[in-house]
Motif scaffolding. Structure first.
Motif, PDB file in Angstrom:
ATOM      1  N   LEU A 157       5.623  -5.580 -29.724  1.00  0.00           N
ATOM      2  CA  LEU A 157       5.880  -5.109 -28.378  1.00  0.00           C
ATOM      3  C   LEU A 157       7.349  -5.261 -28.003  1.00  0.00           C
ATOM      4  N   PRO A 158       7.848  -4.367 -27.147  1.00  0.00           N
ATOM      5  CA  PRO A 158       9.222  -4.499 -26.672  1.00  0.00           C
ATOM      6  C   PRO A 158       9.328  -5.654 -25.688  1.00  0.00           C
ATOM      7  N   LYS A 159      10.520  -5.891 -25.220  1.00  0.00           N
ATOM      8  CA  LYS A 159      10.765  -6.972 -24.270  1.00  0.00           C
ATOM      9  C   LYS A 159      11.323  -6.362 -22.990  1.00  0.00           C
ATOM     10  N   PRO A 160      10.452  -5.771 -22.156  1.00  0.00           N
ATOM     11  CA  PRO A 160      10.950  -5.114 -20.948  1.00  0.00           C
ATOM     12  C   PRO A 160      11.592  -6.110 -19.992  1.00  0.00           C
ATOM     13  N   GLU A 161      12.785  -5.776 -19.547  1.00  0.00           N
ATOM     14  CA  GLU A 161      13.518  -6.681 -18.677  1.00  0.00           C
ATOM     15  C   GLU A 161      13.100  -6.549 -17.222  1.00  0.00           C
ATOM     16  N   ASN A 162      12.565  -5.393 -16.844  1.00  0.00           N
ATOM     17  CA  ASN A 162      12.204  -5.154 -15.448  1.00  0.00           C
ATOM     18  C   ASN A 162      11.219  -3.995 -15.378  1.00  0.00           C
ATOM     19  N   SER A 163      10.836  -3.649 -14.163  1.00  0.00           N
ATOM     20  CA  SER A 163       9.861  -2.576 -13.979  1.00  0.00           C
ATOM     21  C   SER A 163      10.408  -1.226 -14.439  1.00  0.00           C
ATOM     22  N   GLU A 164      11.709  -1.029 -14.344  1.00  0.00           N
ATOM     23  CA  GLU A 164      12.299   0.233 -14.787  1.00  0.00           C
ATOM     24  C   GLU A 164      12.124   0.406 -16.293  1.00  0.00           C
ATOM     25  N   SER A 165      12.237  -0.694 -17.044  1.00  0.00           N
ATOM     26  CA  SER A 165      12.036  -0.620 -18.489  1.00  0.00           C
ATOM     27  C   SER A 165      10.623  -0.178 -18.819  1.00  0.00           C
ATOM     28  N   ILE A 166       9.642  -0.680 -18.069  1.00  0.00           N
ATOM     29  CA  ILE A 166       8.249  -0.293 -18.290  1.00  0.00           C
ATOM     30  C   ILE A 166       8.061   1.193 -18.007  1.00  0.00           C
ATOM     31  N   LEU A 167       8.711   1.694 -16.960  1.00  0.00           N
ATOM     32  CA  LEU A 167       8.621   3.116 -16.632  1.00  0.00           C
ATOM     33  C   LEU A 167       9.239   3.978 -17.736  1.00  0.00           C
ATOM     34  N   LYS A 168      10.355   3.522 -18.303  1.00  0.00           N
ATOM     35  CA  LYS A 168      10.974   4.263 -19.410  1.00  0.00           C
ATOM     36  C   LYS A 168      10.028   4.329 -20.601  1.00  0.00           C
ATOM     37  N   LEU A 169       9.373   3.217 -20.903  1.00  0.00           N
ATOM     38  CA  LEU A 169       8.419   3.187 -22.011  1.00  0.00           C
ATOM     39  C   LEU A 169       7.258   4.143 -21.750  1.00  0.00           C
ATOM     40  N   ALA A 170       6.813   4.209 -20.500  1.00  0.00           N
ATOM     41  CA  ALA A 170       5.720   5.108 -20.141  1.00  0.00           C
ATOM     42  C   ALA A 170       6.152   6.567 -20.251  1.00  0.00           C
ATOM     43  N   VAL A 171       7.350   6.878 -19.808  1.00  0.00           N
ATOM     44  CA  VAL A 171       7.860   8.246 -19.896  1.00  0.00           C
ATOM     45  C   VAL A 171       7.881   8.715 -21.348  1.00  0.00           C
ATOM     46  N   CYS A 172       8.295   7.839 -22.252  1.00  0.00           N
ATOM     47  CA  CYS A 172       8.437   8.208 -23.669  1.00  0.00           C
ATOM     48  C   CYS A 172       7.167   7.994 -24.475  1.00  0.00           C
ATOM     49  N   GLY A 173       6.062   7.604 -23.812  1.00  0.00           N
ATOM     50  CA  GLY A 173       4.781   7.497 -24.487  1.00  0.00           C
ATOM     51  C   GLY A 173       4.580   6.225 -25.277  1.00  0.00           C
ATOM     52  N   CYS A 174       5.444   5.226 -25.093  1.00  0.00           N
ATOM     53  CA  CYS A 174       5.288   3.968 -25.826  1.00  0.00           C
ATOM     54  C   CYS A 174       4.244   3.063 -25.174  1.00  0.00           C
ATOM     55  N   VAL A 175       3.937   3.305 -23.931  1.00  0.00           N
ATOM     56  CA  VAL A 175       2.764   2.736 -23.268  1.00  0.00           C
ATOM     57  C   VAL A 175       2.083   3.896 -22.557  1.00  0.00           C
TER      58      VAL A 175
END
Length: 259
Positions: A157-175
């Protein structure tokens, strides 16, 4: 070991635990989906990581013409193993492919496997994360030298630093976007596109001009693509479609990071 990340979010999608997990082993970082990113931007990222972390960095896309680059990457890995004297007395080489979910690990392996056994027993791939459930059987991917590879589940799993990181992962289909929320994910993508002045989405969605209102954008897109139910736009389905259009490159080449 080949660790993979998507070129769309090269920093956010990195597995920063890999340095500990693979300590002492030759390692190559591979950025996938490079055809969806401006070459100049990805060049900058690769150079920065290569210098800072002292590891080879390669890239590939979904295009068949990139196969030669992948073969060169494997040969670089073989050379690294030889230099570290990890293969003395061994007649073959073995690679593990690891990375966070949905960064193209199985697609990467199938690129080679098609050449070796003419597309038999391809690994299952899909646009959503989590398809690979267990470590695959050893697959032969090159004949000269003899190279074998294992596909691994996206458990790193990645190490998201904040909520924006989670949104980026969602946009790119990683979550999965539905875990974060399809509309919220699409809204973040719209925010990013507008912030960077990337307005191609407006024409693609049937808008006369760019908009900051995600519901308006999705409503126009739903009407354009006939994503309707009882005469009303189905906003969640339109949000999924909006995100897919981005991942298909419909909105242009870009990195979803501040460089």
């Amino acid at each position: 070991v080949s660790t993979q990340s998507t070129g769309r979010i090269p920093f956010t999608a990195r597995n920063y635990y890999a340095n500990q997990m693979y300590a002492g082993k030759p390692r190559i970082l591979l950025f996938t989906k490079a055809d969806l990113v401006k070459k100049s931007e990805l060049d900058m990222v690769c150079q920065q990581i290569s210098v800072k972390e002292a590891i080879p960095v390669s890239r590939t896309s979904n295009l068949v013409r990139q196969k030669r680059d992948l073969q060169n990457m494997i040969k670089d890995g073989v050379a690294m193993a030889n230099a570290d004297q990890l293969t003395i007395g061994k007649p073959h080489y073995t690679f593990f492919v690891s990375g966070i979910p949905n960064t193209g690990k199985s697609t990467f392996i199938n690129t080679f496997k098609k050449e070796v056994d003419h597309d038999k027993n391809k690994l299952q791939v899909a646009p959503n994360p989590g398809v690979t459930k267990k470590i695959s059987n050893r697959l032969k991917i090159l004949n000269n030298p003899n190279v074998y590879i294992y596909d691994t589940p996206g458990v790193n799993l990645p190490k998201p630093e904040n909520s924006e990181s989670i949104l980026k992962l969602a946009v790119c289909g990683c979550v999965p976007a539905h875990i974060v929320g399809q509309v919220q994910t699409a809204d973040y993508l719209l925010f990013w596109l507008n912030k960077k002045g990337l307005f191609r989405y407006a024409h693609q969605c049937g808008l006369a001009a760019p908009s900051n209102n995600i519901i308006e954008v999705l409503a126009y897109l739903a009407r354009r693509k006939n994503l309707m139910e009882k005469g009303k736009p189905v906003i969640k389905i339109a949000a999924d479609h909006f995100i897919k259009m981005f991942n298909d490159g419909k909105f242009g080449k870009m990195i979803l990071e501040d460089l």
